[in-house]
Structures are given as C-alpha cells and as structure tokens.
Design an enzyme around this catalytic site. Structure first.
Site, short mmCIF file in Angstrom:
data_model
loop_
_atom_site.label_atom_id
_atom_site.label_comp_id
_atom_site.label_asym_id
_atom_site.label_seq_id
_atom_site.Cartn_x
_atom_site.Cartn_y
_atom_site.Cartn_z
N TYR A 11 0.86 -1.27 0.03
CA TYR A 11 0.22 -0.18 -0.08
C TYR A 11 0.84 1.33 0.03
CZ TYR A 11 -3.27 3.41 2.30
OH TYR A 11 -3.83 4.52 2.57
N ASP A 31 9.70 -7.38 -3.34
CA ASP A 31 8.47 -7.92 -2.60
C ASP A 31 8.35 -9.28 -2.63
OD1 ASP A 31 5.78 -7.96 -1.64
OD2 ASP A 31 5.78 -5.72 -1.39
N LEU A 33 5.31 -10.54 -2.07
CA LEU A 33 4.04 -10.53 -2.60
C LEU A 33 3.08 -11.39 -1.24
CD1 LEU A 33 4.12 -11.25 -6.18
CD2 LEU A 33 4.21 -8.96 -4.96
N SER A 36 0.57 -8.54 -1.03
CA SER A 36 0.03 -7.59 -1.94
C SER A 36 0.16 -8.36 -3.33
CB SER A 36 1.31 -6.54 -2.47
OG SER A 36 2.67 -7.16 -2.06
N LYS A 85 2.12 -6.41 9.41
CA LYS A 85 1.42 -5.19 10.16
C LYS A 85 0.41 -5.26 10.64
CE LYS A 85 -0.95 -3.39 6.04
NZ LYS A 85 -1.38 -2.20 5.45
N SER A 125 6.42 3.46 13.37
CA SER A 125 4.91 3.62 13.48
C SER A 125 4.90 4.60 14.88
CB SER A 125 4.08 2.18 13.77
OG SER A 125 2.99 2.53 14.34
N TYR A 150 3.84 -6.59 17.26
CA TYR A 150 4.03 -5.72 16.28
C TYR A 150 4.58 -4.53 16.50
CZ TYR A 150 2.88 -2.07 12.71
OH TYR A 150 3.43 -1.12 11.76
N LYS A 154 8.51 -3.01 15.79
CA LYS A 154 9.11 -1.73 15.08
C LYS A 154 9.91 -1.00 16.18
CE LYS A 154 6.74 -1.77 11.44
NZ LYS A 154 7.54 -1.78 10.14
N ASP A 296 -6.71 0.05 22.82
CA ASP A 296 -6.77 1.47 22.17
C ASP A 296 -6.68 2.64 23.31
OD1 ASP A 296 -7.69 0.77 19.64
OD2 ASP A 296 -9.58 1.05 19.87
P1 NAD Z 1 1.80 -3.75 3.06
O1 NAD Z 1 1.22 -4.96 3.81
O2 NAD Z 1 0.46 -3.02 2.06
O3 NAD Z 1 3.10 -3.60 2.47
C1 NAD Z 1 4.09 -4.54 3.03
C2 NAD Z 1 4.50 -5.16 1.89
O4 NAD Z 1 5.85 -5.91 2.27
C3 NAD Z 1 3.77 -5.96 1.33
O5 NAD Z 1 3.68 -5.85 -0.27
C4 NAD Z 1 4.29 -7.64 1.51
O6 NAD Z 1 4.08 -8.59 0.57
C5 NAD Z 1 5.97 -7.26 1.79
N1 NAD Z 1 6.69 -8.03 2.53
C6 NAD Z 1 6.35 -8.35 3.73
N2 NAD Z 1 7.40 -9.21 4.45
C7 NAD Z 1 8.09 -9.20 3.46
C8 NAD Z 1 9.43 -9.91 3.27
N3 NAD Z 1 9.91 -10.50 4.19
N4 NAD Z 1 10.20 -9.82 2.04
C9 NAD Z 1 9.66 -9.19 0.89
N5 NAD Z 1 8.49 -8.66 1.12
C10 NAD Z 1 7.86 -8.60 2.25
O7 NAD Z 1 1.74 -2.48 4.30
P2 NAD Z 1 1.83 -1.03 4.27
O8 NAD Z 1 0.52 -0.44 4.86
O9 NAD Z 1 2.22 -0.46 3.04
O10 NAD Z 1 3.27 -0.73 5.14
C11 NAD Z 1 4.26 -0.53 4.91
C12 NAD Z 1 5.09 -0.47 6.11
O11 NAD Z 1 4.70 0.61 6.85
C13 NAD Z 1 5.02 -1.67 6.88
O12 NAD Z 1 6.23 -1.80 7.44
C14 NAD Z 1 3.92 -1.41 8.03
O13 NAD Z 1 4.66 -1.90 9.41
C15 NAD Z 1 4.66 0.30 8.23
N6 NAD Z 1 3.43 0.85 8.62
C16 NAD Z 1 2.29 0.74 8.35
C17 NAD Z 1 0.88 1.55 8.80
C18 NAD Z 1 -0.22 1.65 8.38
O14 NAD Z 1 -1.26 1.74 8.84
N7 NAD Z 1 -0.57 1.08 7.08
C19 NAD Z 1 1.27 2.34 10.00
C20 NAD Z 1 2.68 2.38 10.54
C21 NAD Z 1 3.59 1.61 9.92
C1 UD1 Z 2 -3.96 0.71 14.78
C2 UD1 Z 2 -2.87 -0.02 15.66
C3 UD1 Z 2 -1.46 0.64 15.54
C4 UD1 Z 2 -1.15 0.42 13.83
C5 UD1 Z 2 -2.21 1.08 13.07
C6 UD1 Z 2 -2.01 1.19 11.46
C7 UD1 Z 2 -4.22 -1.13 17.29
C8 UD1 Z 2 -4.40 -1.14 18.72
N1 UD1 Z 2 -3.36 -0.09 16.92
O1 UD1 Z 2 -3.99 1.85 15.06
O2 UD1 Z 2 -0.68 -0.22 16.13
O3 UD1 Z 2 0.03 1.11 13.69
O4 UD1 Z 2 -3.48 0.78 13.38
O5 UD1 Z 2 -3.02 1.90 10.82
O6 UD1 Z 2 -4.72 -2.01 16.50
N2 UD1 Z 2 -12.25 2.05 15.24
C9 UD1 Z 2 -13.72 1.80 15.38
N3 UD1 Z 2 -14.25 0.75 14.53
C10 UD1 Z 2 -13.33 -0.04 13.80
C11 UD1 Z 2 -11.99 0.04 13.60
C12 UD1 Z 2 -11.49 1.09 14.42
O7 UD1 Z 2 -14.22 2.50 16.17
O8 UD1 Z 2 -14.05 -0.80 12.97
C13 UD1 Z 2 -11.60 3.24 15.96
C14 UD1 Z 2 -10.51 2.72 16.93
O9 UD1 Z 2 -11.22 2.19 18.17
C15 UD1 Z 2 -9.86 4.01 16.87
C16 UD1 Z 2 -10.02 4.47 15.51
O10 UD1 Z 2 -11.08 3.99 15.03
O11 UD1 Z 2 -10.12 5.10 17.79
C17 UD1 Z 2 -8.70 4.20 14.61
O12 UD1 Z 2 -8.61 2.82 14.67
P1 UD1 Z 2 -7.50 1.88 13.59
O13 UD1 Z 2 -7.86 2.36 12.15
O14 UD1 Z 2 -7.64 0.61 13.88
O15 UD1 Z 2 -6.01 2.66 14.06
P2 UD1 Z 2 -5.37 2.72 15.49
O16 UD1 Z 2 -5.97 1.95 16.36
O17 UD1 Z 2 -5.12 3.93 15.61
#
Ligand code: NAD
Ligand code: UD1
Length: 339
Positions: A11, A31, A33, A36, A85, A125, A150, A154, A296
C-alpha cells in the site's frame, strides 16, 4: 537516484514509487507478495509512464539481497517498507512477526553494508510511543511499553538501526513514524485492499458504504474526547509517500540517525471521520456503538513540527480529500487489484 524499495508492491510502498518517480528518482521494488499484488506496480506505470523494475523475493533472504545489489550496483539508498503489520495477528503469531520484521531488517542492513550502501529509511509507527505521553507526540516523547508484538518489532528495529548508525558513522538512518495512513491515489488506480475483515477504521467505513459490511462498530463513545470517540491523526497516503521523498533528500545531506513523525498534527474522532466520509461522498455509513477495543488509546496525534522544519515536508491533503480518494478507489476497485 536509484532507490531500492522493499515492500514496494504494498500500500504505502507503491504510492511511494509514484512519488519517487515524480521527484526524478528510479525506484526498484523488492517484495515477496505475501500481502500484495504486483498489479499495484503496473498501476504505478500507468500513472507515471515509468516501469518499476520488480524482483519477487524475501528480504529475510541474504542470497536474494546479494543478487539485487549485485545486479544494481548503483543503488543509492533503501526504503524498507517490507514487514507484517496486522496488530491482532501479531498477538496470535508473535514469532512470525519477530522473525519477519527483525530478520528482514537485519539481513537488509548486513547486505547493504557489504555493498557500501549505507543509507536507509525505515517504516516505523506511532505505535512505538508509550501510552502515557501528553499529546501531541513529539519525536522525543517516551517510547516503549508497546501493547503487541507488532509494536515491539518496530521498536526493536528502530533500536537496531540506531545502534548500526552509532557503530559506523558512514551510515545514515531515517526512522519515519507514521500516524494513521488512509486514502488512495487521486486517480482511483491505487489504494489499500486489506485481506478479510478490515481491522482499521477507514477501510471498514468504505466497505460499509459500498455494502460489503452491514454496519460499522464504533469502539467506545465514552472516551475523554470532545465527542467520546477515539481521536487519531489520519494522513493521506500520498502525503506520506511525499514524506519519503523528503527523507531521501535528508539522507543525502546528513549522516547518523534521525527520527521524524509523519502526521498532520490534527486529531479527528471516529464520528468526525464517519460524517466527513458521508458528506464528501454523499453516502450513508450505518454504525452502532460497541464496547471499547482493548489496547486502544483515547487520543493519538502527532506534532509534525520537526518534519516541517528539518525535512521541509508538510501534509497537504485534508480529511475531505482522504475520504473522497478512499471512496473513489473503493468504488472503482471493489476487489482491490484482484479483478
Ligand atoms: P503492506 O502490507 O501493504 O506492504 C508491506 C509489503 O511488504 C507487502 O507488499 C508485503 O508483501 C511485503 N513483505 C512483507 N514481508 C516481506 C518480506 N520478508 N520480504 C519481502 N516482502 C515482504 O503494508 P503497508 O501499509 O504498505 O505498510 C508498509 C510498512 O509501513 C510496514 O512496515 C508497516 O508496518 C509500516 N506501517 C504501516 C502503517 C499502516 O497503517 N499502513 C502504519 C505504520 C507503519
Ligand atoms: C492501529 C494499531 C496500530 C497501527 C495502526 C496502523 C491497534 C490497537 N493499533 O492503530 O498499532 O500502527 O492501526 O494503521 O490496533 N475503530 C472503530 N471501529 C473499527 C475500527 C477502528 O471504532 O471498526 C476506531 C478505533 O477504536 C480507533 C480509531 O477507530 O479509535 C482508529 O482505529 P484504527 O484504524 O484501527 O487505527 P489505530 O487503532 O490508531
């Protein structure tokens, strides 16, 4: 510059490939996959007119990494997105999370070091911040006491990278702490497609609006927040992607370790996001109030001042943009990249 993007089909990685190309860089995606679809990279090519070289392989596997660095001797830096993640899954399968997220980071850094590529940006994160901080969260706010594997993975990767930078001053490490990434590319060609039932709020809202889910459960309306629902710092994925381009520029100018928040600095409650989505898109999102979700926090949002002053980066998109672009992607691609 040639930039190796691990997790580049994911993503945030795929949106960052677009931003890198727009800034004149050449991303290469690696990647396995596991979460993804390579169609995301084909869409990058449609948007930018540039093909992204793609290697399907595991970042934990040093032999794969050796091949990548041997084939591309001019890689200037690496953005390490690859990782697992899903918070809930990490509680059920802690070893999978520690193995994948730690081993990929360590393997990558070892091979990078052997090839003299010592510039890395790491996807961290806001989850690494301790729960008892005052808001907004600054980069020097307290970290640790994570509530799930998780989050710990990080936290540990941050420490590993910090120690690597301390041991060898030729390294330049940027740790980016993302707040709540949401939204999709404004073209509607790229976005997020979570597997199964979404655990995050925005994809649950959009799947409810499109009729895939009956109604949204709002986890608690008795928090100490203006409307009682949880407050978060939602950030548009295109802004987040551009934050990585700013971090690449920073890597080129600095050595050592630096940490930056990528957030907007604006808190938004669950109810505010639901209503913004309804208004932006002319749809209804049925919801019910459910008990609080364990783990939360009431409120979590960034102080993005350091990113602004030192990276020259600031989020541009607002809540309406995030809701409109999420819906545009959801409507055009109800099954994500699987069609
Ligand atoms: P995502 O799952 O869409 O992307 C991660 C990608 O890494 C995927 O395409 C997956 O196939 C690939 N992958 C996983 N393990 C692998 C490995 N060992 N070798 C090769 N490829 C591998 O997730 P995203 O939302 O794009 O997140 C990207 C990064 O950002 C992650 O490290 C995630 O923890 C971090 N992050 C995401 C969020 C969020 O909310 N999306 C928030 C904070 C941090
Ligand atoms: C969550 C993860 C965090 C991660 C992040 C990535 C937990 C406790 N935390 O954060 O570690 O880095 O996602 O994006 O899981 N909510 C609802 N209904 C739902 C889903 C969520 O009310 O169906 C509320 C939650 O209570 C929160 C807010 O929406 O108040 C955001 O939730 P979410 O999108 O899951 O993100 P985080 O909890 O902030």
């Amino acid at each position: 510059m040639k930039v190796l993007v691990t997790g580049g089909a994911g993503y945030i990685g795929s949106h960052t490939c677009v931003a890198l190309i727009e800034a004149g860089h050449q991303p290469i995606a690696l990647d396995n996959l596991c979460n993804s679809n390579p169609e995301s990279l084909r869409r990058v090519a449609v948007i930018t007119g540039c093909e992204v070289p793609f290697i399907q392989g595991d970042v934990c596997d040093e032999a794969v990494l050796e091949q990548v660095f041997a084939a591309h001797s001019d890689i200037g830096c690496v953005i390490h997105f690859a990782g697992l993640k899903a918070v809930g899954e990490s509680v059920a399968k802690p070893l999978d999370y520690y193995r994948n997220n730690l081993l990929s980071t360590m393997s990558l850094v070892r091979v990078m070091g052997r090839h003299g590529v010592k510039k890395i940006i790491f996807s961290s994160s806001a989850t690494v911040y301790a729960a008892d901080n005052e808001m907004p969260l600054r980069e020097d706010s307290k970290t640790g006491s994570c509530t799930n594997p998780y989050g710990w993975s990080k936290y540990m990767c941050e420490q590993i990278l910090r120690d690597v930078a301390k041991a060898d001053s030729a390294w330049s490490v940027v740790l980016l702490r993302y707040f709540n990434p949401v939204g999709a590319h404004p073209s509607g060609l790229m976005g997020e497609h979570p597997n199964g039932i979404p655990s995050n709020l925005m994809p649950f809202i959009s799947q409810t609006a499109v009729g895939k889910r009956e109604k949204l459960s709002i986890f608690g309306n008795d928090y100490d927040t203006p409307d009682g629902t949880g407050v978060r710092d939602y950030i548009h994925v295109v802004d987040l992607a551009r934050g990585h381009v700013a971090a690449v520029d920073h890597l080129l100018r600095h050595s050592g370790e630096a940490v930056f928040n990528l957030g907007t600095g604006r808190g938004c409650s669950v109810l505010e996001l639901v209503h913004a989505f309804e208004e932006a898109n002319g749809v209804t999102v049925p919801y019910t109030i459910a008990p609080r979700r364990s783990g939360d926090l009431a409120t979590c949002y960034a102080d993005p001042t350091k990113s602004h002053t030192e990276l020259g980066w600031q989020a541009q998109y607002d809540r309406v943009d995030m809701c409109r672009d999420t819906w545009n992607w959801q409507r055009k691609n109800p099954n994500g990249y699987d069609e």
